[in-house]
Design an enzyme around this catalytic site. Sequence first.
Site, short mmCIF file in Angstrom:
data_model
loop_
_atom_site.label_atom_id
_atom_site.label_comp_id
_atom_site.label_asym_id
_atom_site.label_seq_id
_atom_site.Cartn_x
_atom_site.Cartn_y
_atom_site.Cartn_z
N GLY A 46 0.81 -1.22 0.00
CA GLY A 46 0.00 0.00 0.00
C GLY A 46 0.84 1.26 0.00
O GLY A 46 0.40 2.29 -0.52
N LEU A 100 7.59 0.02 -1.56
CA LEU A 100 8.37 -1.22 -1.45
C LEU A 100 9.54 -0.99 -0.50
O LEU A 100 10.12 0.09 -0.47
CB LEU A 100 8.90 -1.64 -2.83
N GLY A 101 9.88 -2.03 0.25
CA GLY A 101 10.97 -1.88 1.22
C GLY A 101 10.46 -1.72 2.65
O GLY A 101 11.20 -1.91 3.61
N GLY A 102 9.17 -1.33 2.77
CA GLY A 102 8.53 -1.30 4.08
C GLY A 102 9.16 -0.31 5.05
O GLY A 102 9.80 0.66 4.65
N GLY A 115 15.05 2.89 24.48
CA GLY A 115 15.28 1.62 23.76
C GLY A 115 16.06 1.90 22.50
O GLY A 115 16.81 2.89 22.41
N TYR A 116 15.88 1.03 21.51
CA TYR A 116 16.62 1.15 20.25
C TYR A 116 16.45 2.53 19.62
O TYR A 116 17.42 3.22 19.32
CB TYR A 116 16.11 0.13 19.24
N GLY A 135 8.19 1.55 21.78
CA GLY A 135 7.97 0.24 21.19
C GLY A 135 7.10 0.33 19.95
O GLY A 135 6.59 1.41 19.60
N ASP A 166 7.45 -8.49 11.70
CA ASP A 166 6.97 -7.77 12.88
C ASP A 166 5.53 -8.13 13.24
O ASP A 166 5.13 -8.04 14.41
CB ASP A 166 7.04 -6.25 12.64
N HIS A 189 45.59 -9.39 12.04
CA HIS A 189 46.10 -8.36 12.94
C HIS A 189 46.48 -7.13 12.13
O HIS A 189 47.06 -7.28 11.05
CB HIS A 189 47.33 -8.89 13.67
#
Length: 469
Positions: free
Chosen positions: A37, A40-42, A190-191, A276, A316, A448
């Site tokens: 809707g 693309l990619g959300g 949070g994040y 959240g 999600d 290293h």
Amino acid sequence: MSNPLNTTLLIIGGGPGGYVAAIRAGQLGIPTVLVEGAALGGTCLNIGCIPSKALIHVAEQFHALQGYAGDSPLGIRAQAPELDLARSVAWKDGIVKKLTTGVGALLKKHKVTVVQGWARIVDGKTVDVDPVVKGKAGAPQRIRCEHLLLATGSEPAALPFMPFGGPVISSTEALSPKKLPKSLAIVGAGYIGLELGIVYRKLGVKVDVIEAQERILPVYDADLVKPVHAALKSLGVGLHLQTQVLGLTEDGKGLRVQSGKSESVLPAQQVLVAVGRKPRSRGFGLSSLMLDMDGLAVRVDDRCRTSMNGVWAIGDLTGEPMLAHRAMAQGECVAEQIAGHTRRFMPAAIPAVCFTDPEVVTAGMSPQQAAQAGIDAIDASFPLAANGRAMTLESTDGFVRVVARRDNHLILGWQAVGRGVSEFAAAFGQSIEMGARLEDVGHTIHAHPTQGEAIQEAALRALGQALHV
Ligand code: FAD
Ligand code: NAD
């Protein structure tokens, strides 16, 4: 209503879960329709992972230059930098555009039919789409399928007494600022609260973070977040822990908070609410399927099947952890099952990264989680202060920690905090997924000088053989 479109797989949602499922299905020759809707990619590509990391980079560069305008131990002297915010946002938007256009091209390459519009579920095999053509609603399109994959993602959770609007913003608005506010109060450490809080602070905004719990990033263990806490303090971010938000002041320019019994007002030209995200399971007929739910999340089994035959759910929408790479892995898993492969979604570990400064990365179990699971485990840490490469990068605050079974040294988990340690997620995930033991990592030659040597040293330390500490 136009003629129905028939397909084998119908995916609702073109975020990382949905588009990856579609690409994999296309590779496997499954006729696939994907309905999106918005873009693309959300969330991930448009208003989440990618734009936030782009702005984190802008803020990091700006802040580093400010350091050079002061007293830099590196001996570099520069003029104080200026910020052209519109250009920064345009640069971020350019990356988003490149990636989302790329997703469109990949879907086309794999012969996925993309339908632009909002899907409404009619039943478990039928969906109507209200197409959006150049901003205008067109005639609904009916699509019939054998398999329906729900990948509608999530949306920001609002505080009921302080809904989004005006000065109260979500991450979406915070990622496309037209002008920087003088002061930003952020609800939730949070994040999102911390990633974006650091961005705004580094760009010169007065930032206060209000967190209900007793520490920042409460999903991680206390030792792991200590360097982040210290860095926030030295950046000048105001931290208000175990604090409740009461609401905006009457003039809308401040945030009323309560800590213990004392009430105070924090300056807040804007308030970013980052408490959240909630699964997007309402408003498009999903409830008519009467699926088993966990609150707003669709309940799935270890194959991403819902309680209705032929209806799958990923990402999600299925709840925590709400991470793009989890959604992608689930999408791939579902496509392969529809192609007839035997698959389960049972990862040994889903790495998680918080792109604060310093960064935090985890995969698998922490020492506390191993103990809670009744496992006799050992753990060992290696400080980045003892790593040569970290010194040359001015990034010695942090450590790498490994958790392993005491009896056979099977690695159960990794945690790290430090600048640039997000890239350790690959090594952490691989070692756990491949069933590595401490000896496997400890006896692997690590190049290293790299910060990755700290991974090897943590494993050696757990074996009592650390060389550089
Ligand atoms: P989404 O990406 O939310 O996509 C769902 C899509 O479905 C949307 O495009 C939506 O428009 C569409 N849709 C919904 N309903 C319908 C309908 N009825 N009809 C048609 N289309 C519909 N995760 C990470 O792993 N790393 C990060 O660094 C990270 N950073 C983030 C930063 C921010 C600010 C935010 C908000 C999130 C971040 N995330 C991150 C989380 C990540 O974005 C999500 O976990 C991921 O996007 C979930 O993918 P998804 O496919 O399940 O859903
Ligand atoms: P979050 O769950 O990470 O953090 C929300 C914080 O808000 C928690 O610390 C919680 O204790 C606190 N909180 C809740 N209600 C509160 C209140 N009323 N007052 C004060 N504090 C309160 O949520 P988020 O930061 O909104 O991010 C949402 C999700 O998006 C994350 O859980 C994650 O899945 C995803 N995400 C991931 C990344 C990443 O992977 N780097 C980045 C951003 C977002």
